[in-house]
Structures are given as structure tokens and as C-alpha cells.
Motif scaffolding. Sequence first.
Motif, short mmCIF file in Angstrom:
data_model
loop_
_atom_site.label_atom_id
_atom_site.label_comp_id
_atom_site.label_asym_id
_atom_site.label_seq_id
_atom_site.Cartn_x
_atom_site.Cartn_y
_atom_site.Cartn_z
N GLY A 170 -71.88 -97.76 -17.59
CA GLY A 170 -71.07 -97.63 -18.79
C GLY A 170 -71.27 -98.92 -19.57
O GLY A 170 -71.26 -100.00 -18.99
N GLU A 191 -71.28 -93.98 -21.78
CA GLU A 191 -71.71 -93.84 -20.38
C GLU A 191 -73.23 -93.71 -20.32
O GLU A 191 -73.82 -92.82 -20.92
CB GLU A 191 -71.02 -92.64 -19.73
CG GLU A 191 -71.41 -92.37 -18.28
CD GLU A 191 -70.95 -93.45 -17.28
OE1 GLU A 191 -70.23 -94.39 -17.66
OE2 GLU A 191 -71.33 -93.33 -16.11
N LYS A 192 -73.85 -94.62 -19.60
CA LYS A 192 -75.28 -94.60 -19.30
C LYS A 192 -76.17 -94.28 -20.52
O LYS A 192 -76.94 -93.31 -20.50
CB LYS A 192 -75.55 -93.64 -18.15
CG LYS A 192 -74.71 -93.98 -16.91
CD LYS A 192 -75.22 -93.39 -15.62
CE LYS A 192 -74.45 -93.93 -14.44
NZ LYS A 192 -73.38 -93.11 -13.90
N GLN A 230 -66.05 -88.36 -17.03
CA GLN A 230 -66.40 -89.79 -16.96
C GLN A 230 -65.20 -90.66 -17.28
O GLN A 230 -64.52 -90.45 -18.29
CB GLN A 230 -67.54 -90.11 -17.95
CG GLN A 230 -68.82 -89.34 -17.70
CD GLN A 230 -69.48 -89.70 -16.37
OE1 GLN A 230 -69.14 -90.69 -15.72
NE2 GLN A 230 -70.43 -88.87 -15.95
N THR A 232 -65.46 -93.62 -18.29
CA THR A 232 -65.85 -94.33 -19.52
C THR A 232 -65.33 -93.58 -20.76
O THR A 232 -64.82 -94.19 -21.70
CB THR A 232 -67.39 -94.45 -19.59
OG1 THR A 232 -67.84 -95.05 -18.37
CG2 THR A 232 -67.84 -95.31 -20.75
#
Length: 276
Positions: A170, A191-192, A230, A232
Motif C-alpha cells: 500500500g 494498494e499495490k 483491502q 488500504t
Amino acid sequence: MIKKCLFPAAGYGTRFLPATKATPKEMLPILTKPLIQYGVEEALEAGMHTMAIVTGRGKRAIEDHFDVSYELEHQILGTSKEDNLSCIRSLIEQCTFSYTRQIEMNGLGHAILTGETLIGDQPFAVILADDLCQGDTSGVLSQMIDVFEQYQCSIVAIEEVPMEETNKYGVIAGKLIDETDNIYRVTDMVEKPNPDDAPSNLAIIGRYILTPDIFDILRNTPPGKGGEIQITDALLTQAKQGKVIAYKFNGKRFDCGSVRGFVEATNYFAKQEGII
Ligand code: G1P
């Protein structure tokens, strides 16, 4: 006062197969202590005595670890081998452990929401045990508690990562509000993200302090990256209200969820202990 620490520990640990086929990844040892024990020690150092662990199928070894083992203890009673158990005995004496099971794996946000039943309506900490942290002077969670006491909102621990690695974390964007203490007010989090879409190279690592409104937010957070709920994304809802602080901690972190990070941690702690 933050009293409880949540440990999401239901994941499969596929990166460590076959070792994690029948052994929880949280029980993999760095030297002689399993990863999750380092996390519990860090939470205790930060003043938390209630450990809330979200487990899943095949994770019973975690519960057994934080319990007495009569047969073994009887066997080694009065021998020098007893010393090897002193650190875990002291944790068992000082902490209570409670568990709930995550029935389906649906992301970190879902795991944290599963822990609501153990946490209740109070701010709490989260440790992802595969991020093994060693603070410079005090533990990372302990440092975060100091930040929480000042800001009274959710706190995420961050560190700078190489830009090409943003897709593993994140990632936040924020305004530096305290240069001396490396504290940011978070304005965005993703996120990612691929490096091209990342708002910065400031990555969230596996330490959080969350306010309990996060549970309602999680309930209303649609699946995000990878089709999973998530944390995040839920934190972004709080961040939009100015209620998330990111803290660049003082210390080291090893990504023990990867074989490379695990080996690095092993070497680091072995050198510290004078074993190699
Ligand atoms: C999780 C979080 C991610 C965070 C990371 C820290 O990802 O989803 O935002 O940066 O932990 O370790 P995971 O490593 O579980 O895929």
C-alpha cells in the motif's frame, strides 16, 4: 491507552511451500523464535497485554505455542533446557490470547473485520507478523503509540522503498507535517500500484493503529485490488477526512514473507547474537 493488538494470521504462506503445507507461516522461526512471537513481544513492549489472533484452518500450532505444554515441560523440568522456554513462559504469564477463525480468505481488510469480535469498540494495533521489525531505541509499535497519543487517529507505519517495488505495498501520498519526527498527514493511498501510478515511494509496512470506526468502513468497502477487501481502501475513507497519519519509523524491517527477507533477517539476528 491501547490495550489490544490484532494479528491477522490466516494466510496460506504459499511463498514458503512446502514448509508451510502443514505449518503456519507465522510459526517459521528466525533463530529459535517463531515470527509471531517477535510480534507479540513488540506489542507487549508497547504496553498491550491482549493479543487477538485471527487464524484459519491449519493454524492450531499458534494456539499451542502460546499455551503450556505439560508433557514437554515435565520432561525438561529441572534441566538447563528449561531456560529455552523462559521467554515464552513470561509472555504467557503477561498476556491473554484470544482467537477467532477466518472462514474464507478475502483480503487483509476482511481479516481485520473478522477480528472485530475480539477487539470491540476501542482503538487497537495491528501487526502483520511476516514484517519483522526492530526499532532503533524502542519498538516500532511503541513509537507509533507515541504518535497516536498526539494525533488520536489511525496511524500507518511507512518506509521508503525502491520505486520499482511499489506494486508490493500500500503506497501513500501525504503532507509532511512534522519534519523532525517524520510524520505525514495522508492525502491519498493506493494498494499495490504499478510504479507509474504510485503516488510516492512511501510504502505501508505491517504495523497499524486503527480507530474502531474502521470496522463500519470495512463493512462498506467494496472489493479492491485482487478482488479482495483491502485495509488500504478503508483507510483512504478515513484519510479523506484528514484522519490518517503516516509515520516513518526509526528502525529496520525485514519482509519475512519473502524467502530473501527471511534469510536477511536470519543473518541479521544471528550476527546480533554472535552466532555467525
Ligand atoms: C499487506 C497490505 C499492504 C501493505 C503490506 C505490508 O499486503 O495489503 O497494503 O503494504 O501488507 O506488508 P500483503 O503483504 O499482505 O500482500
